[in-house]
Design a protein around this motif. Structure first.
Motif, PDB file in Angstrom:
ATOM      1  N   ASP A   9       0.838  -1.191   0.000  1.00  0.00           N
ATOM      2  CA  ASP A   9       0.000   0.000   0.000  1.00  0.00           C
ATOM      3  C   ASP A   9       0.875   1.243   0.000  1.00  0.00           C
ATOM      4  N   GLY A  10       0.462   2.252  -0.765  1.00  0.00           N
ATOM      5  CA  GLY A  10       1.219   3.491  -0.838  1.00  0.00           C
ATOM      6  C   GLY A  10       0.551   4.478  -1.752  1.00  0.00           C
ATOM      7  N   ALA A  11       1.351   5.283  -2.427  1.00  0.00           N
ATOM      8  CA  ALA A  11       0.828   6.307  -3.328  1.00  0.00           C
ATOM      9  C   ALA A  11       1.765   6.440  -4.516  1.00  0.00           C
ATOM     10  N   GLY A  12       1.179   6.744  -5.690  1.00  0.00           N
ATOM     11  CA  GLY A  12       1.976   6.917  -6.899  1.00  0.00           C
ATOM     12  C   GLY A  12       2.600   5.639  -7.390  1.00  0.00           C
ATOM     13  N   LEU A  13       1.886   4.505  -7.231  1.00  0.00           N
ATOM     14  CA  LEU A  13       2.447   3.210  -7.584  1.00  0.00           C
ATOM     15  C   LEU A  13       2.027   2.763  -8.978  1.00  0.00           C
ATOM     16  N   ALA A  14       1.865   3.690  -9.897  1.00  0.00           N
ATOM     17  CA  ALA A  14       1.501   3.385 -11.277  1.00  0.00           C
ATOM     18  C   ALA A  14       2.270   4.341 -12.181  1.00  0.00           C
ATOM     19  N   GLY A  15       2.115   4.125 -13.499  1.00  0.00           N
ATOM     20  CA  GLY A  15       2.805   4.982 -14.451  1.00  0.00           C
ATOM     21  C   GLY A  15       3.731   4.225 -15.360  1.00  0.00           C
ATOM     22  N   GLY A  16       3.553   2.953 -15.492  1.00  0.00           N
ATOM     23  CA  GLY A  16       4.412   2.129 -16.329  1.00  0.00           C
ATOM     24  C   GLY A  16       4.455   0.721 -15.774  1.00  0.00           C
ATOM     25  N   ARG A  17       5.402  -0.044 -16.242  1.00  0.00           N
ATOM     26  CA  ARG A  17       5.570  -1.397 -15.730  1.00  0.00           C
ATOM     27  C   ARG A  17       6.013  -1.336 -14.276  1.00  0.00           C
ATOM     28  N   VAL A  18       5.325  -2.088 -13.413  1.00  0.00           N
ATOM     29  CA  VAL A  18       5.622  -2.090 -11.984  1.00  0.00           C
ATOM     30  C   VAL A  18       6.270  -3.424 -11.636  1.00  0.00           C
ATOM     31  N   ARG A  19       7.471  -3.343 -11.087  1.00  0.00           N
ATOM     32  CA  ARG A  19       8.187  -4.532 -10.652  1.00  0.00           C
ATOM     33  C   ARG A  19       8.654  -4.331  -9.217  1.00  0.00           C
ATOM     34  N   ALA A  20       8.885  -5.424  -8.552  1.00  0.00           N
ATOM     35  CA  ALA A  20       9.379  -5.384  -7.169  1.00  0.00           C
ATOM     36  C   ALA A  20      10.759  -6.013  -7.123  1.00  0.00           C
ATOM     37  N   ARG A  21      11.660  -5.345  -6.404  1.00  0.00           N
ATOM     38  CA  ARG A  21      13.008  -5.876  -6.195  1.00  0.00           C
ATOM     39  C   ARG A  21      13.107  -6.406  -4.775  1.00  0.00           C
ATOM     40  N   PHE A  22      13.474  -7.671  -4.640  1.00  0.00           N
ATOM     41  CA  PHE A  22      13.620  -8.310  -3.340  1.00  0.00           C
ATOM     42  C   PHE A  22      15.117  -8.456  -3.054  1.00  0.00           C
ATOM     43  N   ASP A  23      15.585  -7.761  -2.035  1.00  0.00           N
ATOM     44  CA  ASP A  23      16.991  -7.852  -1.620  1.00  0.00           C
ATOM     45  C   ASP A  23      17.087  -8.665  -0.336  1.00  0.00           C
ATOM     46  N   HIS A  24      18.093  -9.507  -0.269  1.00  0.00           N
ATOM     47  CA  HIS A  24      18.322 -10.337   0.914  1.00  0.00           C
ATOM     48  C   HIS A  24      19.823 -10.426   1.148  1.00  0.00           C
ATOM     49  N   PRO A  25      20.274 -10.295   2.401  1.00  0.00           N
ATOM     50  CA  PRO A  25      21.729 -10.325   2.641  1.00  0.00           C
ATOM     51  C   PRO A  25      22.399 -11.625   2.241  1.00  0.00           C
ATOM     52  N   ARG A  26      21.642 -12.711   2.080  1.00  0.00           N
ATOM     53  CA  ARG A  26      22.239 -13.989   1.694  1.00  0.00           C
ATOM     54  C   ARG A  26      22.115 -14.272   0.194  1.00  0.00           C
ATOM     55  N   LEU A  27      21.662 -13.283  -0.569  1.00  0.00           N
ATOM     56  CA  LEU A  27      21.567 -13.434  -2.011  1.00  0.00           C
ATOM     57  C   LEU A  27      22.679 -12.640  -2.686  1.00  0.00           C
ATOM     58  N   PRO A  28      23.358 -13.205  -3.677  1.00  0.00           N
ATOM     59  CA  PRO A  28      24.391 -12.431  -4.384  1.00  0.00           C
ATOM     60  C   PRO A  28      23.808 -11.335  -5.254  1.00  0.00           C
ATOM     61  N   ALA A  29      22.539 -11.482  -5.673  1.00  0.00           N
ATOM     62  CA  ALA A  29      21.886 -10.490  -6.519  1.00  0.00           C
ATOM     63  C   ALA A  29      20.411 -10.442  -6.140  1.00  0.00           C
ATOM     64  N   PRO A  30      19.753  -9.315  -6.344  1.00  0.00           N
ATOM     65  CA  PRO A  30      18.336  -9.225  -5.978  1.00  0.00           C
ATOM     66  C   PRO A  30      17.453 -10.074  -6.889  1.00  0.00           C
ATOM     67  N   LEU A  31      16.257 -10.385  -6.402  1.00  0.00           N
ATOM     68  CA  LEU A  31      15.242 -11.084  -7.176  1.00  0.00           C
ATOM     69  C   LEU A  31      14.181 -10.081  -7.623  1.00  0.00           C
ATOM     70  N   TRP A  32      13.584 -10.321  -8.777  1.00  0.00           N
ATOM     71  CA  TRP A  32      12.582  -9.417  -9.336  1.00  0.00           C
ATOM     72  C   TRP A  32      11.276 -10.162  -9.547  1.00  0.00           C
ATOM     73  N   THR A  90      11.464  -3.187  -2.707  1.00  0.00           N
ATOM     74  CA  THR A  90      11.475  -1.868  -3.335  1.00  0.00           C
ATOM     75  C   THR A  90      10.737  -1.968  -4.661  1.00  0.00           C
ATOM     76  N   LEU A  91       9.850  -1.011  -4.929  1.00  0.00           N
ATOM     77  CA  LEU A  91       9.124  -0.998  -6.180  1.00  0.00           C
ATOM     78  C   LEU A  91       9.873  -0.171  -7.214  1.00  0.00           C
ATOM     79  N   ALA A  92       9.903  -0.668  -8.448  1.00  0.00           N
ATOM     80  CA  ALA A  92      10.503   0.044  -9.577  1.00  0.00           C
ATOM     81  C   ALA A  92       9.422   0.215 -10.627  1.00  0.00           C
ATOM     82  N   ILE A  93       9.182   1.465 -11.025  1.00  0.00           N
ATOM     83  CA  ILE A  93       8.098   1.786 -11.941  1.00  0.00           C
ATOM     84  C   ILE A  93       8.691   2.428 -13.184  1.00  0.00           C
TER      85      ILE A  93
END
Length: 409
Positions: free
Chosen positions: A232-255, A283-286
């Protein structure tokens, strides 16, 4: 910049300046300033304190800010005690000498490059970006009393000065990366120049709340495989919406792409199966993949494992070996604990990817007593409740899941 001889260079420069008003300028402790057999007019400059400079302590040198791994210089403030001695028992000549010395230091409050390089050029203080400035410091009666009594010598009229700032360069050399050839995307413009960093106008998306949809937005439940997330939030539109999942035990984030039904105020997401248990950030990437992309703020996400049916192993006199499978692949050396009967049990062997952890459960309760199991992985506990109903109008489960219990013989 300066070397380790920077402190010596400042002291010697001050002695050279004071030599204009006194033929004898020493740098001795107060109790040894007037050695036996010496006399005449004398100035003694004693360094009594070296302290880190608070303004420069965490400031990187501007010339290296583009390098990568940086190491700030050692920034110091030097505190000196200036004492005057006359050539007679009368203190008036000493007062005159002290006044002339203070006048000289007041006029030369900034130690110029020429002064510093002329005394000890090898120290490199004259090459540092900040000038060394002299400032008179008032020492109260209590401070002076402690200072002089520490040397067990009689007090004499003195004045304190602070020399700031002295920068001593680090011994570790800075990285020297290659220069940046272009910024932004290809192709280049008609003049062969890059397009610069892509920007967009508008307010950045804001994420206020992150919950698991199956648990009706209750923030106390962690996410698990197969769960859906509601952001939930604001301004979460305007193009393709993807989520980046970061974890300290991952070498690279998941999308993960936003699921159907997402709006500008709520984005629906799946939990990636490869996301390890523990605390991740979302983190959301739009925007389109080729850019420009706007990112939101990040929120923490607790991720737990789902337990499979436990299996009993070897039965001992005081313990029973219990194997506890889980759906999420455990990472090597990931901290795992089994919570059962009020105890926290460590696995019988180090955690290895793909292996099912086993635990020796003590037989402290009567036989045939069902024990509810919880697996704590990286600080996040599994949920021992039954699965919530898909119908949002039905209440959440309040009973422990029998599939996550074990009955000891």
């Amino acid at each position: 910049m300066s070397t380790g001889r920077a402190i010596e260079a400042v002291t010697q420069t001050l002695r050279s300046l004071l030599g204009q008003v006194a033929a004898q300028v020493t740098a001795r402790p107060p109790d040894q300033a007037r050695e036996a057999g010496t006399g005449g007019a004398q100035l003694n400059l004693f360094l009594y304190d070296v302290a880190p400079n608070p303004a420069w302590r965490n400031l990187e040198p501007p010339a290296r800010s583009a390098g990568g791994a940086l190491h700030p210089p050692l920034a110091l403030d030097l505190s000196y005690l200036l004492t005057a001695y006359g050539d007679t028992q009368d203190e008036a000549p000493a007062h005159r000498l002290l006044g002339e010395a203070m006048q000289l230091l007041h006029d030369g409050a900034v130690l110029t490059r020429a002064k510093l390089s002329g005394v000890l050029a090898a120290a490199g203080v004259h090459l540092q970006p900040e000038r060394v400035r002299l400032t008179p410091v008032h020492l109260g009666i209590d401070e002076q009393s402690k200072l002089w009594s520490g040397f067990q010598t009689n007090y004499r009229l003195s004045v304190a000065y602070r020399a700031s700032v002295v920068l001593i360069d680090a011994l570790t050399p800075a990285d020297a990366p290659l220069p940046v050839l272009r910024r932004g995307r290809l192709p280049l413009d008609a003049l062969g120049q890059d397009q610069g960093v892509p920007v967009s106008v508008g307010a950045a998306p804001r994420v206020d709340r992150l919950t698991v949809s199956a648990w009706r937005g209750n923030p106390s439940f962690p996410a698990r495989t197969g769960d859906g997330l509601a952001v939930d939030g604001a301004g979460l539109a305007g193009g393709r919406v993807r989520a980046r999942f970061d974890h300290p035990r991952l070498p690279a984030p998941l999308w993960a792409d936003a699921a159907a039904g997402s709006t500008a105020e709520r984005v629906l997401l799946p939990v990636p199966p490869a996301l390890p248990a523990g605390v991740a950030t979302v983190t959301l990437a739009i925007g389109p993949p080729e850019g420009p992309v706007i990112t939101s703020n990040s929120l923490p996400l607790a991720v737990a494992v789902r337990l499979g049916p436990p299996a009993l192993g070897a039965v001992g006199a005081t313990t029973v070996r219990v194997r506890v499978p889980c759906d999420r692949l455990l990472v090597k050396d990931q901290p795992v604990l089994l919570l059962v009967g009020g105890a926290q049990l460590r696995p019988t062997a180090p955690v290895r990817p793909g292996a099912v952890p086993s635990f020796d459960v003590p037989r402290t309760l009567p036989a045939r007593t069902p024990l509810t199991l919880r697996l704590r992985v990286d600080g996040i506990d599994s949920v021992p409740l039954s699965e919530p109903a898909a119908d949002q109008t039905k209440p959440l489960p309040t009973a422990f899941d029998p599939a996550q219990q074990v009955v000891l013989p």
